[in-house]
Scaffold this motif. Structure first.
Motif, short mmCIF file in Angstrom:
data_model
loop_
_atom_site.label_atom_id
_atom_site.label_comp_id
_atom_site.label_asym_id
_atom_site.label_seq_id
_atom_site.Cartn_x
_atom_site.Cartn_y
_atom_site.Cartn_z
N LYS A 102 -5.21 -1.52 7.58
CA LYS A 102 -6.63 -1.80 7.81
C LYS A 102 -7.09 -3.00 6.98
O LYS A 102 -7.84 -3.86 7.46
CB LYS A 102 -7.47 -0.58 7.45
N LEU A 103 -6.64 -3.06 5.73
CA LEU A 103 -7.00 -4.19 4.87
C LEU A 103 -6.44 -5.50 5.42
O LEU A 103 -7.14 -6.52 5.49
CB LEU A 103 -6.50 -3.96 3.45
N HIS A 104 -5.18 -5.44 5.80
CA HIS A 104 -4.51 -6.64 6.31
C HIS A 104 -5.23 -7.15 7.56
O HIS A 104 -5.49 -8.36 7.70
CB HIS A 104 -3.05 -6.33 6.63
N GLN A 105 -5.57 -6.25 8.46
CA GLN A 105 -6.27 -6.63 9.69
C GLN A 105 -7.65 -7.21 9.40
O GLN A 105 -8.07 -8.20 10.01
CB GLN A 105 -6.40 -5.41 10.61
N HIS A 106 -8.36 -6.60 8.45
CA HIS A 106 -9.71 -7.09 8.12
C HIS A 106 -9.65 -8.50 7.56
O HIS A 106 -10.47 -9.36 7.94
CB HIS A 106 -10.38 -6.15 7.11
N ILE A 107 -8.72 -8.76 6.67
CA ILE A 107 -8.63 -10.08 6.05
C ILE A 107 -8.22 -11.13 7.08
O ILE A 107 -8.74 -12.26 7.08
CB ILE A 107 -7.63 -10.06 4.86
N TRP B 192 -27.38 -3.98 0.87
CA TRP B 192 -25.94 -3.93 1.16
C TRP B 192 -25.70 -4.20 2.65
O TRP B 192 -26.48 -3.76 3.48
CB TRP B 192 -25.37 -2.57 0.74
N PRO B 193 -24.63 -4.93 2.99
CA PRO B 193 -23.54 -5.40 2.15
C PRO B 193 -23.87 -6.70 1.41
O PRO B 193 -24.74 -7.46 1.85
CB PRO B 193 -22.41 -5.63 3.15
N ALA B 194 -23.17 -6.93 0.32
CA ALA B 194 -23.36 -8.15 -0.47
C ALA B 194 -22.86 -9.36 0.32
O ALA B 194 -21.89 -9.27 1.07
CB ALA B 194 -22.60 -8.04 -1.79
N GLN B 195 -23.54 -10.49 0.11
CA GLN B 195 -23.05 -11.74 0.70
C GLN B 195 -21.85 -12.27 -0.09
O GLN B 195 -20.92 -12.82 0.50
CB GLN B 195 -24.17 -12.79 0.72
N ALA C 38 -10.83 -0.86 0.06
CA ALA C 38 -10.22 0.40 0.51
C ALA C 38 -11.10 1.59 0.13
O ALA C 38 -11.25 2.54 0.92
CB ALA C 38 -8.82 0.55 -0.08
N MET C 39 -11.68 1.57 -1.06
CA MET C 39 -12.61 2.62 -1.47
C MET C 39 -13.80 2.70 -0.51
O MET C 39 -14.23 3.78 -0.10
CB MET C 39 -13.12 2.35 -2.90
N LEU C 40 -14.34 1.53 -0.17
CA LEU C 40 -15.49 1.49 0.73
C LEU C 40 -15.13 1.99 2.13
O LEU C 40 -15.90 2.72 2.76
CB LEU C 40 -16.05 0.07 0.80
N MET C 41 -13.94 1.59 2.60
CA MET C 41 -13.48 2.07 3.90
C MET C 41 -13.38 3.60 3.91
O MET C 41 -13.80 4.26 4.86
CB MET C 41 -12.11 1.46 4.23
N SER C 42 -12.83 4.15 2.83
CA SER C 42 -12.68 5.61 2.74
C SER C 42 -14.03 6.31 2.77
O SER C 42 -14.18 7.37 3.38
CB SER C 42 -11.93 5.97 1.45
N ILE D 222 -18.42 2.93 4.09
CA ILE D 222 -19.43 1.94 3.70
C ILE D 222 -18.96 0.55 4.11
O ILE D 222 -17.77 0.22 3.97
CB ILE D 222 -19.68 1.99 2.17
N LYS D 223 -19.87 -0.28 4.60
CA LYS D 223 -19.52 -1.64 5.02
C LYS D 223 -18.94 -2.44 3.86
O LYS D 223 -19.33 -2.25 2.70
CB LYS D 223 -20.75 -2.35 5.57
N LEU D 224 -18.07 -3.36 4.19
CA LEU D 224 -17.47 -4.22 3.17
C LEU D 224 -18.36 -5.43 2.88
O LEU D 224 -19.13 -5.86 3.75
CB LEU D 224 -16.10 -4.71 3.64
N PRO D 225 -18.28 -5.99 1.66
CA PRO D 225 -19.03 -7.22 1.37
C PRO D 225 -18.55 -8.36 2.25
O PRO D 225 -17.42 -8.33 2.75
CB PRO D 225 -18.74 -7.47 -0.11
#
Length: 639
Positions: free
Chosen positions: A172-177, A252-255, A273-277, A280-283
């Motif tokens: 999930k992290l890899h795909q998001h980045i 939120w989310p932060a710019q 990853a904490m936010l995904m769990s 919560i939206k990512l910054p």
């Protein structure tokens, strides 16, 4: 990113309070402050968040050493930190301590939510633990068995802890980045994190057993939430997570999170990853800035090679430090602090440059116009197009569209404007025109004053105190309150639309004399003034200088100060790029013999390849290329 009235939430990393900030810490806060001020001037609704990281074994040790309860120690340190940030004109909107009830409540809420999602479990663990980093290290993290940042040997710890299933979020992290490259800036940091993720992620400890100074795990008070898990959550607890749903929803989310490059793993892997769990939206962006080095080595309280912000600000003012730290290099790259370079920049750019042009202009208005500055009469001038274009160019390099934050380029544009004003004064010679009557000198000084009005507004995010001082000295408050000035006002010629009465000139940035400087700074740093930039003769011998002849010269498209030069070194021809276009025309350079560094690695400057460097001497207003005094053969070595 800068739509009018859009919200802009910006944070910095929160700081350990076991000791006071150093120049590297100030670098981060000043950079974030400039962004916050810039966004306010663009019409954004800004929330700038800072704070202190307090639940740390190192903090507890410092409290014990001071004979204080940890909470009382942290509260006292907050006062000291905030005094420093106010001294440096950091315009934060809120300051959070991780020992505050609002933070504790939010941390426990998030921990419980991640646990309920099935992403926290308990197990025995052992590994290398660096007490200074307060983080576990793998064997590949260590350099010759030592922590690479603190040069200390980690301890081998065995504990039963709660763990977060970081490994579950690898894909999930890899795909998001990959989908959102702006999530990690600059690009080099993004590539580092992608390589880390592609190498495989391991679950991470998120609690410590038998730790008294920390936030209790909500369902197991025998464990405290691990300091890094606890600290990261400040970005949402500070804006209402766990205490004010409406406030949290607004911001939120932060710019952008502005952090040091050494903590990207926590902010770009564990935090999202904490936010995904937790659902919560990512910054939007995590920006990992470079380090400020002292004589080439990272500044560290542990290593003891620290220059404090107050060493500089108390002696020479906050704006001098702000300018120096941001002028030297791109925010994403590493920079150096040396006293020699600080003196050069201060005297050249601030004293001889900005300070001199302001002082001489005020002096001429007082002498030739009786201190009264009538409204600008000319709608267009030689200066208008050059000055009004700076705001647009500054915006382009500060909005992260290029993948970086180029404070040094933004300031470079302003100083190009200052040089243009200085040149305009010298070419028009107001002191000579004044002999022919007031009506002759008036339009010249009006144009200069209008240019300085624009420059003052452009300086506002960077040198807030200095800019306000200039605004008041020129009587520009008649044109509007200083705090209300935006980049829109700096983009238009003609803002000097009312008569202003100047005040008596107050000198800015008095030149630093080395002897007087030694009296001002602490004894522990005196030796740096004289020895910081000393090099061995063997190092100097590595630089190969040769005489070359310029065959062709042309301007680099889209770069006001760059020239592309074709040079002849006798045995070969090369192309180099030089930042001298404001001081030399292409025509006057062709045929000249110059001195060039020939053994530099090739570099691309504004997309144009440069194979060498032209040598020149400069001060605030003059650049002089180095040429041989006598005619020598092309290719001759300079010894």
């Amino acid at each position: 990113m800068t739509k009018k009235n859009s919200k802009f939430y910006i944070t910095t990393a929160i700081d350990y309070v076991n000791s006071l900030p150093h120049i590297g810490t100030a670098y981060e806060k000043i950079g974030a402050d400039v962004l916050a001020r810039f966004m306010r001037m663009q019409g954004c609704d800004v929330h700038f968040q800072m704070g202190n990281d307090e639940h740390s074994i190192n903090v507890e040790k410092a409290a014990v050493k001071a004979g204080l309860d940890p909470k009382k120690y942290c509260d006292q340190m907050r006062q000291k930190f905030e005094a420093i940030w106010k001294k440096l004109d950091i315009s934060y909107d809120d300051f959070i301590q991780t020992s505050e009830p609002r933070h504790i409540k939010g941390v426990q809420k998030l921990f419980q939510k991640v646990f309920d999602a099935g992403d926290i479990y308990k197990k025995h663990f052992e590994g290398w633990y660096c007490e200074s980093c307060e983080a576990y290290k793998t064997e590949k993290d260590l350099v010759e068995g030592l922590c690479p940042d603190h040069k200390s040997k980690p301890k081998w710890l065995k504990e039963e802890n709660y763990f977060f299933k970081l490994s579950s979020y690898q894909d999930k992290l890899h795909q998001h980045i990959k989908k959102h490259p702006e999530f990690i800036l600059p690009e080099m940091r993004r590539n580092e994190i992608l390589r880390l993720i592609e190498g495989g992620l391991q679950d991470v400890s998120v609690s410590r057993a038998s730790v008294q100074w920390g936030i209790p795990v909500p369902f197991d008070e025998t464990h405290a939430v691990y300091v890094w898990f606890d600290a990261l959550i400040n970005y949402i607890t500070a804006i209402g997570y766990g205490t004010s749903e409406a406030k949290f929803k607004k911001w939120w989310p932060a710019q952008v999170h502005v952090i040091g490059k050494d903590i990207t793993r926590f902010h770009c892997v564990i935090w999202p990853a904490m936010l995904m769990s937790a659902g919560i939206k990512l910054p939007q962006t995590v920006f990992g800035h470079g380090f400020v080095y002292l004589k080439g080595e990272k500044m560290s309280k542990t290593l003891g090679n620290v220059v404090t912000p107050m060493d500089v600000a108390d002696a020479y003012g906050a704006d001098a430090l702000r300018y120096y730290l941001l002028r030297g290099s791109s925010f994403g790259q590493d920079g150096d602090f040396t006293w020699d370079d600080f003196i050069r920049r201060y005297n050249g750019d601030l004293a001889n440059g900005l300070g001199n042009v302001v002082s001489r202009t005020l002096g001429m208005i007082e002498q030739y116009l009786g201190s009264e500055l009538p409204a600008l009469s000319k709608k267009k001038s030689d200066l208008s197009s050059k000055l009004t274009g700076i705001a647009k160019k500054m915006s382009e390099v500060l909005e992260m569209e290029s993948g970086n934050i180029d404070f040094h380029d933004a300031l470079g544009y302003v100083w190009e404007g200052i040089s243009e004003v200085d040149r305009f004064i010298n070419e028009n010679k107001p002191w000579a025109l004044a002999k022919e009557g007031k009506e002759k000198v008036l339009p010249i000084l009006q144009e200069v004053a209008e240019s300085l009005r624009i420059i003052t507004i452009l300086l506002k995010p960077f040198l807030p105190s200095t800019a306000e001082n200039i605004w008041n000295q020129f009587g520009f408050e008649k044109l509007g309150k200083f705090e209300k000035q935006t980049f829109k006002e700096a983009s238009k010629w003609g803002g000097l639309n009312k008569k202003c009465v100047i005040k008596k000139s107050v000198g800015m940035f008095p030149r630093i004399e080395e002897k007087k400087m030694e009296e001002k700074i602490e004894p522990s740093t005196k030796n740096q003034v004289l020895s910081t930039n000393l090099i061995d003769i063997a190092d100097f011998a590595k630089v190969e200088l040769r005489v070359a002849q310029i065959l062709q010269a042309e301007k680099v498209e889209g770069a006001d100060k760059l020239l592309k030069l074709q040079i002849d070194l006798g045995t070969e021809k090369r192309q180099i790029v030089a930042g001298i276009a404001l001081h030399y025309t292409p025509e006057e350079l062709v045929g000249k013999k110059v001195v060039v560094v020939v053994n530099l690695k090739p570099a691309k400057i504004r997309g144009v390849e440069s194979n060498g460097m032209l040598l020149a001497a400069s001060d605030a207003s003059v650049v002089s290329i180095l040429t041989p005094l006598k005619d020598v053969t092309i290719g001759s070595k300079v010894k």
